[in-house]
Design an enzyme around this catalytic site. Structure first.
Site, PDB file in Angstrom:
ATOM      1  N   ASP A   1    -121.452 -10.285  10.384  1.00 32.65           N
ATOM      2  CA  ASP A   1    -122.385 -10.924   9.639  1.00 32.65           C
ATOM      3  C   ASP A   1    -122.758  -9.877   8.408  1.00 32.65           C
ATOM      4  O   ASP A   1    -122.759  -8.710   8.904  1.00 32.65           O
ATOM      5  CB  ASP A   1    -123.389 -11.521  10.111  1.00 32.65           C
ATOM      6  CG  ASP A   1    -124.315 -12.321   9.350  1.00 32.65           C
ATOM      7  OD1 ASP A   1    -123.956 -12.792   8.195  1.00 32.65           O
ATOM      8  OD2 ASP A   1    -125.644 -12.966   9.836  1.00 32.65           O
TER       9      ASP A   1
ATOM     10  N   HIS B   1    -116.598 -10.352   1.648  1.00 34.82           N
ATOM     11  CA  HIS B   1    -115.821 -10.777   2.537  1.00 34.82           C
ATOM     12  C   HIS B   1    -114.343  -9.955   2.547  1.00 34.82           C
ATOM     13  O   HIS B   1    -113.779  -9.663   3.643  1.00 34.82           O
ATOM     14  CB  HIS B   1    -115.463 -12.344   2.381  1.00 34.82           C
ATOM     15  CG  HIS B   1    -116.422 -13.111   2.353  1.00 34.82           C
ATOM     16  ND1 HIS B   1    -117.570 -13.024   3.257  1.00 34.82           N
ATOM     17  CD2 HIS B   1    -117.120 -14.040   1.617  1.00 34.82           C
ATOM     18  CE1 HIS B   1    -118.542 -13.946   2.953  1.00 34.82           C
ATOM     19  NE2 HIS B   1    -118.187 -14.692   1.993  1.00 34.82           N
TER      20      HIS B   1
ATOM     21  N   SER C   1    -118.078 -20.465  10.444  1.00 39.69           N
ATOM     22  CA  SER C   1    -118.782 -21.569  11.385  1.00 39.69           C
ATOM     23  C   SER C   1    -118.611 -22.914  10.542  1.00 39.69           C
ATOM     24  O   SER C   1    -118.259 -23.113   9.447  1.00 39.69           O
ATOM     25  CB  SER C   1    -120.292 -21.031  11.423  1.00 39.69           C
ATOM     26  OG  SER C   1    -120.782 -21.415  10.250  1.00 39.69           O
TER      27      SER C   1
ATOM     28  N   ARG D   1    -130.110 -13.829  15.885  1.00 37.27           N
ATOM     29  CA  ARG D   1    -129.948 -15.161  16.398  1.00 37.27           C
ATOM     30  C   ARG D   1    -128.463 -15.314  16.829  1.00 37.27           C
ATOM     31  O   ARG D   1    -127.681 -14.538  16.309  1.00 37.27           O
ATOM     32  CB  ARG D   1    -130.431 -16.082  15.449  1.00 37.27           C
ATOM     33  CG  ARG D   1    -129.711 -16.114  13.955  1.00 37.27           C
ATOM     34  CD  ARG D   1    -130.197 -16.972  12.899  1.00 37.27           C
ATOM     35  NE  ARG D   1    -129.774 -16.650  11.782  1.00 37.27           N
ATOM     36  CZ  ARG D   1    -130.698 -15.983  10.503  1.00 37.27           C
ATOM     37  NH1 ARG D   1    -131.829 -15.752  11.026  1.00 37.27           N
ATOM     38  NH2 ARG D   1    -130.043 -15.836   9.447  1.00 37.27           N
TER      39      ARG D   1
ATOM     40  N   ARG E   1    -121.166 -23.878   2.160  1.00 42.04           N
ATOM     41  CA  ARG E   1    -121.407 -23.055   1.206  1.00 42.04           C
ATOM     42  C   ARG E   1    -120.732 -23.360  -0.062  1.00 42.04           C
ATOM     43  O   ARG E   1    -119.839 -24.396   0.030  1.00 42.04           O
ATOM     44  CB  ARG E   1    -120.896 -21.599   1.808  1.00 42.04           C
ATOM     45  CG  ARG E   1    -121.640 -21.106   2.959  1.00 42.04           C
ATOM     46  CD  ARG E   1    -121.151 -19.509   3.209  1.00 42.04           C
ATOM     47  NE  ARG E   1    -122.026 -19.129   4.313  1.00 42.04           N
ATOM     48  CZ  ARG E   1    -121.869 -17.649   4.597  1.00 42.04           C
ATOM     49  NH1 ARG E   1    -121.291 -16.865   3.890  1.00 42.04           N
ATOM     50  NH2 ARG E   1    -122.741 -17.240   5.443  1.00 42.04           N
TER      51      ARG E   1
ATOM     52  N   LEU F   1    -103.944  -7.292  23.963  1.00 42.94           N
ATOM     53  CA  LEU F   1    -105.393  -7.646  23.482  1.00 42.94           C
ATOM     54  C   LEU F   1    -105.308  -9.140  23.189  1.00 42.94           C
ATOM     55  O   LEU F   1    -104.267  -9.442  22.265  1.00 42.94           O
ATOM     56  CB  LEU F   1    -105.843  -6.790  22.370  1.00 42.94           C
ATOM     57  CG  LEU F   1    -107.232  -7.173  21.707  1.00 42.94           C
ATOM     58  CD1 LEU F   1    -108.214  -7.026  22.587  1.00 42.94           C
ATOM     59  CD2 LEU F   1    -107.386  -6.518  20.163  1.00 42.94           C
TER      60      LEU F   1
ATOM     61  N   ARG G   1    -123.770  -8.471  17.198  1.00 45.03           N
ATOM     62  CA  ARG G   1    -124.180  -9.206  15.802  1.00 45.03           C
ATOM     63  C   ARG G   1    -124.476  -7.902  14.831  1.00 45.03           C
ATOM     64  O   ARG G   1    -125.479  -7.020  15.206  1.00 45.03           O
ATOM     65  CB  ARG G   1    -125.273 -10.005  15.912  1.00 45.03           C
ATOM     66  CG  ARG G   1    -125.399 -10.886  14.563  1.00 45.03           C
ATOM     67  CD  ARG G   1    -126.292 -12.184  14.492  1.00 45.03           C
ATOM     68  NE  ARG G   1    -125.888 -12.620  13.268  1.00 45.03           N
ATOM     69  CZ  ARG G   1    -126.270 -13.963  13.089  1.00 45.03           C
ATOM     70  NH1 ARG G   1    -126.616 -14.749  13.993  1.00 45.03           N
ATOM     71  NH2 ARG G   1    -126.068 -14.459  11.741  1.00 45.03           N
TER      72      ARG G   1
ATOM     73  N   ASN H   1    -121.583  -9.559   5.035  1.00 45.64           N
ATOM     74  CA  ASN H   1    -120.701  -9.432   4.083  1.00 45.64           C
ATOM     75  C   ASN H   1    -121.367  -9.716   2.654  1.00 45.64           C
ATOM     76  O   ASN H   1    -121.055  -8.968   1.431  1.00 45.64           O
ATOM     77  CB  ASN H   1    -119.420 -10.273   3.993  1.00 45.64           C
ATOM     78  CG  ASN H   1    -118.819 -10.295   5.204  1.00 45.64           C
ATOM     79  OD1 ASN H   1    -118.835  -9.190   5.987  1.00 45.64           O
ATOM     80  ND2 ASN H   1    -117.758 -10.981   5.339  1.00 45.64           N
TER      81      ASN H   1
ATOM     82  N   TRP I   1    -123.810  -6.998   1.549  1.00 48.28           N
ATOM     83  CA  TRP I   1    -122.972  -5.694   1.381  1.00 48.28           C
ATOM     84  C   TRP I   1    -122.464  -5.889  -0.255  1.00 48.28           C
ATOM     85  O   TRP I   1    -122.607  -4.612  -1.063  1.00 48.28           O
ATOM     86  CB  TRP I   1    -121.890  -5.666   2.231  1.00 48.28           C
ATOM     87  CG  TRP I   1    -120.999  -4.321   1.946  1.00 48.28           C
ATOM     88  CD1 TRP I   1    -121.186  -3.240   2.799  1.00 48.28           C
ATOM     89  CD2 TRP I   1    -120.040  -4.161   1.058  1.00 48.28           C
ATOM     90  NE1 TRP I   1    -120.029  -2.406   2.319  1.00 48.28           N
ATOM     91  CE2 TRP I   1    -119.364  -2.840   1.486  1.00 48.28           C
ATOM     92  CE3 TRP I   1    -119.360  -5.126   0.240  1.00 48.28           C
ATOM     93  CZ2 TRP I   1    -118.376  -2.337   0.563  1.00 48.28           C
ATOM     94  CZ3 TRP I   1    -118.035  -4.586  -0.577  1.00 48.28           C
ATOM     95  CH2 TRP I   1    -117.737  -3.176  -0.315  1.00 48.28           C
TER      96      TRP I   1
HETATM   97  C1  IPE Z   1    -122.847 -16.707  11.475  1.00 50.27           C
HETATM   98  O1  IPE Z   1    -123.253 -16.268  10.034  1.00 50.27           O
HETATM   99  C2  IPE Z   1    -121.289 -17.234  11.335  1.00 50.27           C
HETATM  100  C3  IPE Z   1    -120.344 -16.258  10.961  1.00 50.27           C
HETATM  101  C4  IPE Z   1    -120.608 -14.970  11.021  1.00 50.27           C
HETATM  102  C5  IPE Z   1    -119.031 -16.938  10.664  1.00 50.27           C
HETATM  103  P1  IPE Z   1    -124.316 -16.754   9.139  1.00 50.27           P
HETATM  104  O2  IPE Z   1    -124.240 -15.756   7.984  1.00 50.27           O
HETATM  105  O3  IPE Z   1    -123.244 -18.172   8.718  1.00 50.27           O
HETATM  106  O4  IPE Z   1    -125.214 -17.389   9.974  1.00 50.27           O
HETATM  107  P2  IPE Z   1    -126.903 -17.758   9.600  1.00 50.27           P
HETATM  108  O5  IPE Z   1    -126.711 -18.731   8.605  1.00 50.27           O
HETATM  109  O6  IPE Z   1    -127.416 -16.292   8.879  1.00 50.27           O
HETATM  110  O7  IPE Z   1    -127.590 -17.916  10.826  1.00 50.27           O
HETATM  111  C1  IPE Z   2    -120.490 -13.060   7.112  1.00 54.15           C
HETATM  112  O1  IPE Z   2    -120.928 -12.634   6.120  1.00 54.15           O
HETATM  113  C2  IPE Z   2    -119.218 -14.042   6.947  1.00 54.15           C
HETATM  114  C3  IPE Z   2    -119.494 -15.386   7.267  1.00 54.15           C
HETATM  115  C4  IPE Z   2    -120.447 -15.905   7.314  1.00 54.15           C
HETATM  116  C5  IPE Z   2    -118.342 -16.210   6.638  1.00 54.15           C
HETATM  117  P1  IPE Z   2    -122.063 -13.595   5.233  1.00 54.15           P
HETATM  118  O2  IPE Z   2    -121.363 -14.206   4.217  1.00 54.15           O
HETATM  119  O3  IPE Z   2    -122.782 -14.546   5.938  1.00 54.15           O
HETATM  120  O4  IPE Z   2    -123.108 -12.385   4.498  1.00 54.15           O
HETATM  121  P2  IPE Z   2    -124.490 -12.548   4.381  1.00 54.15           P
HETATM  122  O5  IPE Z   2    -125.245 -12.882   5.551  1.00 54.15           O
HETATM  123  O6  IPE Z   2    -124.824 -13.726   3.099  1.00 54.15           O
HETATM  124  O7  IPE Z   2    -125.019 -11.126   4.038  1.00 54.15           O
HETATM  125 MG    MG Z   3    -124.741 -14.134   7.010  1.00 56.19          MG
END
Ligand code: IPE
Ligand code: IPE
Ligand code: MG
Length: 246
Positions: A24, A41, A69, A198, A75, A135, A192, A26, A29
């Site tokens: 989580d 990403h 997910s 969470r 999104r 692995l 995480r 990206n 960042w």
């Molecule tokens: C969880 O991250 C899913 C993945 C890392 C693929 P999210 O960014 O989607 O989760 P929430 O929305 O913060 O709970």
């Molecule tokens: C995790 O990074 C990747 C996916 C959930 C696909 P996010 O895209 O959720 O990045 P934040 O949480 O918005 O920073």
């Molecule tokens: Mg996220």
């Protein structure tokens, strides 16, 4: 520095057999660099390389990565397209090396929702790496733990209805055997990144007794060294599984 940590975790204790990671941060960042989210990403692919390498070095048997997910389908379409494109790019770029290093890739999730290109790529990488024994790399894509448990319940009901299963035989093992993770032991360690406290619908059943490790590091910045630090912290934990310490 990271090699020193690797030596230390080898002597300090048992390495977790199965590590699961919610990758989580990206988007944050990218935002921090005034870049569009898809570039975050893209940068996250480097961290995937790092943890695969780190798990091979530390001799972790199973690595399960949460990449996308079912909720992430909500999104914006441009972001989803970018993520699916990156999945294809990752497979095209890494498959050969993964196979050569004995990594067996499996994709866990509802693959019917993927577009043709991404689905063909994941089916191909699963076949291409099927001989790997160093692995097991599980990529959770279009994954929802509640959907996975619901599917297991439906399958049990169907088997009972068809007269192939006695309800009295439904125990925890019977449920676990019908989950997407049936082939592997439960994760010992859940990492995480990006500081969120969470689970976000990830491996709800399987994480029952996992040690939780949340780091503020954003996923694209996560390296082998961070992985080894998490394993060292895991080795300092006292896993009691409800019992008292001897
Ligand atoms: C969880 O991250 C899913 C993945 C890392 C693929 P999210 O960014 O989607 O989760 P929430 O929305 O913060 O709970
Ligand atoms: C995790 O990074 C990747 C996916 C959930 C696909 P996010 O895209 O959720 O990045 P934040 O949480 O918005 O920073
Ligand atoms: Mg996220």
């Amino acid at each position: 520095m990271s090699d020193e940590l690797l030596q230390r975790l080898r002597v300090d204790g048992a390495v977790p057999a199965h590590i699961a990671i919610i990758m989580d941060g990206n988007g944050r960042w990218a935002k921090g660099r005034s870049l569009p989210r898809p570039l975050g990403h893209h940068a996250g692919m480097g961290a995937v390389r790092e943890v695969v390498q780190g798990c091979l070095e530390a001799e972790v048997a199973v690595l399960t990565l949460f990449a996308f997910s079912q909720e992430n389908w909500q999104r914006p379409p441009v972001e989803i397209e970018a993520l699916m494109g990156l999945l294809e790019e990752y497979i095209a770029r890494e498959a050969e090396e993964l196979r050569d290093r004995g990594v067996r890739v499996r994709i866990l999730g509802d693959l019917d929702r993927l577009g043709n290109g991404a689905r063909q790529a994941v089916e191909w990488v699963m076949r291409d790496t099927a001989g790997g024994t160093s692995l097991a790399l599980n990529l959770c894509i279009s994954y929802s733990s509640r959907a996975e448990i619901t599917r297991a319940a439906r399958r049990l009901a169907e088997e009972v209805a068809a007269g192939r299963l006695d309800p009295a035989e439904i125990d925890e093992a019977a449920i676990a055997r019908r989950l997407l993770t049936a082939a592997w032991p439960d994760p010992d360690l859940l990492i995480r990144t990006s500081g969120e406290m969470r689970i976000s619908n990830f491996l709800l059943w399987q994480l029952a007794y996992a040690e939780l490790y949340v780091t503020p590091v954003l996923w694209p910045d996560f390296t082998r060294r961070h992985l080894f630090e998490a394993i060292l912290e895991f080795q300092r934990r006292d896993r009691r599984f409800g019992r008292v310490t001897a």
